[in-house]
Write an enzyme that holds these catalytic residues in place. Structure first.
Site, short mmCIF file in Angstrom:
data_model
loop_
_atom_site.label_atom_id
_atom_site.label_comp_id
_atom_site.label_asym_id
_atom_site.label_seq_id
_atom_site.Cartn_x
_atom_site.Cartn_y
_atom_site.Cartn_z
CB THR A 46 0.27 -3.85 6.49
OG1 THR A 46 -0.92 -3.75 5.76
CG2 THR A 46 0.76 -2.54 6.37
CG ASP A 47 -2.62 -7.72 3.53
OD1 ASP A 47 -2.90 -7.12 4.53
OD2 ASP A 47 -3.09 -7.69 2.35
CB THR A 85 -0.86 0.05 1.24
OG1 THR A 85 -1.85 -1.24 1.10
CG2 THR A 85 -1.67 1.31 1.38
CG ASP A 93 -1.72 -6.86 -2.31
OD1 ASP A 93 -1.55 -7.42 -1.32
OD2 ASP A 93 -2.69 -6.13 -2.29
CB SER A 94 2.93 -8.10 0.89
OG SER A 94 1.78 -8.03 2.21
CB SER A 95 -2.42 -10.57 -0.07
OG SER A 95 -2.60 -9.98 -1.22
CD GLN A 124 -8.36 -21.13 17.59
OE1 GLN A 124 -9.39 -20.48 17.49
NE2 GLN A 124 -8.23 -22.27 17.09
CB CYS A 125 -5.19 -16.60 22.54
SG CYS A 125 -6.31 -17.59 23.56
N1 ASP Z 1 -2.70 -5.67 0.39
C1 ASP Z 1 -1.55 -4.62 1.03
C2 ASP Z 1 -0.39 -5.38 1.05
O1 ASP Z 1 -0.12 -6.24 1.85
C3 ASP Z 1 -2.09 -4.00 2.12
C4 ASP Z 1 -1.02 -3.21 2.70
O2 ASP Z 1 0.19 -3.02 2.42
O3 ASP Z 1 -1.11 -2.74 3.86
O4 ASP Z 1 0.36 -5.31 0.05
#
Ligand code: ASP
Length: 323
Positions: free
Chosen positions: A87-88, A11, A55-57, A267-268
């Site tokens: 961030t993902d 992002t 996109d890191s996903s 998973q907590c």
């Molecule tokens: N989908 C984005 C990613 O992980 C989300 C982000 O960067 O916050 O690349």
């Protein structure tokens, strides 16, 4: 300082498109111009955008290796390294980098943002400047910096989708908190020599086994396929899973017998696995499941990949998790 900044995607450098946000190919140039305009930043920056911005996903273990290798290739030329990342899956990548650069003698800081750099109310520049500041003050180690928090690389967890504070460090105090000035946690330097290892990791070698009410053996069967050599078991509470379903336990026992290392993580999201505190947890221990203690599932996932990539066998990996 000479600081290398790698833009891998995410992002922070995205722009709007018909399909939604997508990485901007000229982001690195724009950031270079912007940093050059901040007169009291007396550093030499080299900003490099990866040829394939993601996109890191979409990240895989090969992307962790690419980032690790990139830093390694420039190790002698720079004093500090900043990785701009989505961030993902940032917490997975930061855990992997902390394993690859154990006791790193130079700061490596991974960051990103919730809102793209060139949108109103973006947190991007604050995070980049905070990461730069962390490099100025912290001589060594791998960290994730986000919204004023400098978190040990293997302790981060993405804990909020939309707050500025998207990451937490559930089981270890942050190394530093940045307000107007830094507040540091005590006792942080290590005398240990840094050890850089970038193993050849295989996507698909590690899986995650969910536990949920009504979980059946068939749910796990496909996940524990022949390719899998490590598994993160996302248990309830202090490390429990149904102990009345013998078929379920038998799947774990069989996987363990063929050399799959299964690591129990709660998973907590915070706290430690206390394997054997309940009968439902003891059944897992008997089936050969080992404890991930207070590690995040991201860190356990990365550690399994890392150790398997080094060619360690199941027994060696179990010993490493017990240490
Ligand atoms: N989908 C984005 C990613 O992980 C989300 C982000 O960067 O916050 O690349």
């Amino acid at each position: 300082m000479k600081i290398y900044i790698a833009y891998t995607g995410g992002t922070i450098g995205m722009v709007a498109s018909d399909q939604g946000l997508t990485p901007d190919a000229v982001f690195a140039q724009k950031l270079a111009t912007q940093l050059a305009g901040i007169k009291d930043l007396a550093h030499e920056f080299a900003i490099h955008a990866y040829p394939e911005l993601i996109d890191s996903s979409n990240a895989t273990v090969q992307d962790w290796q690419t980032i690790g290798q990139d830093i390694y290739d420039r190790w002698q030329d720079f004093d500090a390294f900043i990785v701009l990342h989505g961030t993902d899956t940032m917490a997975y990548t930061s855990a992997a980098l902390s394993l690859m650069f154990e006791n790193s003698a130079k700061p490596i800081v991974i960051t990103g943002s919730q809102v793209p750099m060139y949108q109103a109310r973006s947190d991007a520049m604050n995070n980049v400047l905070g990461a730069i500041s962390a490099c100025e003050f912290v001589a060594q180690g791998v960290f994730l910096f986000f919204a004023g928090r400098l978190i040990e690389g293997d302790c981060a967890h993405k804990s909020h989708t939309s707050d500025w504070q998207a990451f937490s460090s559930p089981n270890r105090a942050e190394r530093g908190v940045l307000g107007i000035d830094w507040r540091w946690r005590e006792g942080q330097m290590t005398e240990l020599p840094s050890e850089i290892q970038i193993p050849d990791m295989q996507s698909g070698a590690v899986t995650i086994l969910p536990v949920f009410p009504g979980i059946q053996a068939s749910h796990w069967q496909g996940l524990l396929n022949e390719q899998v050599k490590g598994a993160v078991l996302l248990s309830y509470g202090a490390g429990n899973a149904p102990d009345k379903d013998l078929e379920l336990l038998s799947i774990l026992r069989q996987a363990n017998a063929r050399g799959v290392v299964i690591v129990n993580v709660s998973q907590c999201g915070a706290g430690s696995v206390a394997a054997g505190a309940y009968a439902a947890g003891s059944a897992l221990v008997e089936a050969g499941v080992i404890s991930g203690q207070a590690m995040t599932y991201e860190a356990v996932f990365a550690k399994l990949h890392f150790l398997l990539g080094l060619g360690w066998n199941a027994e060696q990996i179990k010993v490493a998790f017990a240490a």
